[in-house]
Design a protein around this motif. Structure first.
Motif, short mmCIF file in Angstrom:
data_model
loop_
_atom_site.label_atom_id
_atom_site.label_comp_id
_atom_site.label_asym_id
_atom_site.label_seq_id
_atom_site.Cartn_x
_atom_site.Cartn_y
_atom_site.Cartn_z
N SER A 233 0.83 -1.20 0.00
CA SER A 233 0.00 0.00 0.00
C SER A 233 0.86 1.25 0.00
O SER A 233 1.99 1.26 0.50
CB SER A 233 -0.94 0.02 1.21
N ALA A 234 0.33 2.29 -0.62
CA ALA A 234 0.91 3.63 -0.57
C ALA A 234 0.05 4.45 0.38
O ALA A 234 -1.18 4.52 0.21
CB ALA A 234 0.94 4.26 -1.95
N GLU A 235 0.66 5.07 1.37
CA GLU A 235 -0.07 5.70 2.46
C GLU A 235 0.51 7.08 2.76
O GLU A 235 1.71 7.30 2.64
CB GLU A 235 0.04 4.80 3.69
N ILE A 236 -0.36 7.99 3.17
CA ILE A 236 0.06 9.32 3.61
C ILE A 236 -0.57 9.63 4.96
O ILE A 236 -1.78 9.45 5.15
CB ILE A 236 -0.32 10.41 2.60
N TYR A 237 0.27 10.07 5.90
CA TYR A 237 -0.24 10.69 7.13
C TYR A 237 -0.18 12.20 6.92
O TYR A 237 0.89 12.77 6.66
CB TYR A 237 0.59 10.30 8.35
N ASN A 238 -1.31 12.86 7.01
CA ASN A 238 -1.40 14.30 6.76
C ASN A 238 -1.23 15.07 8.06
O ASN A 238 -2.17 15.20 8.85
CB ASN A 238 -2.75 14.62 6.10
N ASN A 239 -0.03 15.57 8.27
CA ASN A 239 0.26 16.33 9.48
C ASN A 239 -0.06 17.82 9.35
O ASN A 239 0.10 18.57 10.30
CB ASN A 239 1.74 16.19 9.83
N THR A 240 -0.54 18.25 8.18
CA THR A 240 -0.77 19.67 7.95
C THR A 240 -2.16 20.08 8.43
O THR A 240 -2.98 19.25 8.84
CB THR A 240 -0.64 20.01 6.46
N SER A 241 -2.45 21.36 8.31
CA SER A 241 -3.73 21.90 8.79
C SER A 241 -4.80 21.92 7.70
O SER A 241 -5.91 22.41 7.95
CB SER A 241 -3.53 23.32 9.32
N THR A 242 -4.51 21.39 6.53
CA THR A 242 -5.49 21.38 5.44
C THR A 242 -5.63 19.98 4.88
O THR A 242 -4.79 19.10 5.12
CB THR A 242 -5.06 22.35 4.32
N THR A 243 -6.70 19.76 4.13
CA THR A 243 -6.89 18.47 3.46
C THR A 243 -5.90 18.33 2.30
O THR A 243 -5.67 19.29 1.55
CB THR A 243 -8.33 18.35 2.93
N TYR A 244 -5.34 17.12 2.16
CA TYR A 244 -4.49 16.82 1.02
C TYR A 244 -5.19 15.82 0.10
O TYR A 244 -5.95 14.96 0.56
CB TYR A 244 -3.13 16.24 1.46
N ASN A 245 -4.94 15.94 -1.20
CA ASN A 245 -5.56 15.10 -2.22
C ASN A 245 -4.46 14.36 -2.97
O ASN A 245 -3.52 14.99 -3.46
CB ASN A 245 -6.36 15.97 -3.18
#
Length: 463
Positions: A233-245
């Motif tokens: 799997s390819a996975e992202i943890y979004n640590n920022t304050s906005t939604t990522y696409n």
């Protein structure tokens, strides 16, 4: 069957003409690989830090004829502003090669810029009959503080198989601003629940609601799978304050043997060549290599971090035939997106024994860190089958030997690969051993491969 051949094209520089719209060819890869099985196509597209197109936009593609095998999932800036630091490692799989297939890397420019110039492009095609791949065509949105799988892949390689995995992951934010940096280790390639490769340096994308730039991340891995079924799997943890696409591609295939290096961050010295990573191997024969050279800017100002030819992938610490960046590398300040990037390099070395591979960098600014990931794998395979008959009859032993020779000059290559196939008969019969040999030539020399057949008969037949 594990990977059996590879061919590398470039690197070259090309000016596609960013000041006009339309689809432009960046690189043509005319292979001499055989029909059948599958071909894995990998392409490196590196924007030039020396020029800003002033808002050219488009998508990058891998094509076979008129068919698009893979296209980036969003229309974005092309070598614009902070996006000049970005590098793509596009990946695609051709599941029906006809033999001597031709592939192109293209850019479809949908909005013209005011300026144009050259950038760096390179490609590799790997014959890997058991290749599997997955990619999402619908964007995956990842809210602030959450983790999401962008794409996943299920395979059934036999336990103890040696596997190479490649991933290309890219993402852009929903909210504006230039400081939405996805942190170190938050872009991941996983095998089951284990993270097997991740980004060393943080980066991200930008948008103003109409114009978009993505952060691009390239990952590689080699290792042994222990079970007979696998989930990647390819996975992202979004640590920022906005939604990522996000979009992602994963490709896996087995190899006969391989080696892998994943370093930590290495501080670079302005004006001095530094070995960021060195991979020592016990491989022999023909070896394909994918090297990922990553860098980040820890300073508070935008810099040209590297000039052309400052980042190299070497064989055995030799500058001879080193693969290098052909354009300059621009990095934004540490707090902004475009602060880091990953440049893919490809090479293919024939008739090597215990080769080592190095990524070296010569920074042209202070506060630059480097990192290296290198995967190397053999591509020559021999399959030997032995049949013994205890009576009168015919023994038929079929052996498939696939030997790929890559020739970059005008000499003769002789791999000297020998397959010894015994056929024993205790009675009166005929032993017959057909052997098929494939030799690939990219240039003008002569290639030869030797297969020896030994047959013994203790009875009345003919060997």
């Amino acid at each position: 069957m594990p990977a059996t051949a590879a061919q590398v094209f470039g690197p070259v520089t090309v000016d596609p003409g960013f000041t006009t719209t339309g689809e432009k060819t960046l690189l043509t890869m005319n292979t001499t690989l055989p029909a059948g099985g599958k071909n894995v196509i990998v392409a490196s597209v590196v924007w030039n830090g020396a020029f800003d197109t002033s808002i050219a936009q488009g998508r990058v593609r891998i094509k076979k004829g008129s068919s698009i095998l893979y296209e980036t999932g969003l229309t974005e800036f092309l070598s614009q502003g902070g996006q000049r630091s970005e590098r793509y490692m596009l990946i695609a799989v051709d599941e029906s090669p006809a033999g001597n297939d031709s592939y192109t890397v293209t850019v479809n420019i949908t909005a013209a810029g005011r300026y144009t110039g050259v950038f760096h492009v390179q490609g590799m095609v790997i014959k890997a009959d058991d290749a599997s791949w997955s990619h999402n065509t619908t964007v995956v949105s990842i809210t602030s503080g959450s983790t999401a799988t962008v794409t996943s892949l299920s395979t059934n390689y036999a336990g103890n198989s040696k596997v190479v995995a490649l991933a290309y992951i890219y993402a852009y934010p929903s909210g504006g601003g230039a400081t939405h940096v996805i942190g170190s280790g938050n872009v991941r390639l996983k095998l089951g629940t284990n993270i097997i490769s991740s980004n060393q340096f943080g980066d991200g994308g930008w948008t103003n609601g109409t114009l978009t730039s993505a952060g691009h991340f390239n990952l590689v891995w080699f290792g042994v799978v222990t079970t007979s079924s696998q989930t990647w799997s390819a996975e992202i943890y979004n640590n920022t304050s906005t939604t990522y696409n996000a979009f992602a591609v994963i490709v896996t295939f087995t190899v006969t043997d391989g080696a892998f290096l994943d370093t930590g961050s290495v501080a670079l010295t302005n004006g001095t060549q530094v070995t960021v990573g060195s991979l020592t191997t016990s491989l022999s024969g023909d070896v394909a290599v994918i090297g990922l050279a990553a860098a980040e800017n820890t300073g508070s100002a935008e810099v040209t971090a590297f000039n052309a030819n400052d980042v190299v992938l070497q064989l055995n610490n030799s500058a001879t035939d080193e693969v290098k960046n052909l354009v300059s590398w621009y990095l934004y300040r540490s707090a902004y997106i475009g602060r880091a990037a990953i440049t893919p390099f490809f090479r293919y070395d024939t008739n090597v024994s215990n080769p080592s591979y190095q990524i070296k960098m010569t920074a042209r600014a202070n506060g630059i860190n480097g990192e290296a990931k290198i995967v190397a794998f053999t591509v020559a395979v021999i399959e030997v089958k032995t049949i013994t008959d205890s009576g009168t009859g015919v023994e038929s032993v079929t052996v498939f030997a696939n030997i790929s020779v890559d020739e970059s000059g005008y000499g003769a290559e002789a791999p000297g690969l020998r397959s010894l196939i015994p056929a024993g008969d205790a009675g009166g019969g005929l032993e017959f051993t057909p052997v098929k040999i494939l030799v690939d030539d990219l240039s003008y020399g002569a290639e030869s491969a030797t297969v020896g057949v030994a047959a013994s008969d203790s009875g009345l037949g003919a060997e």
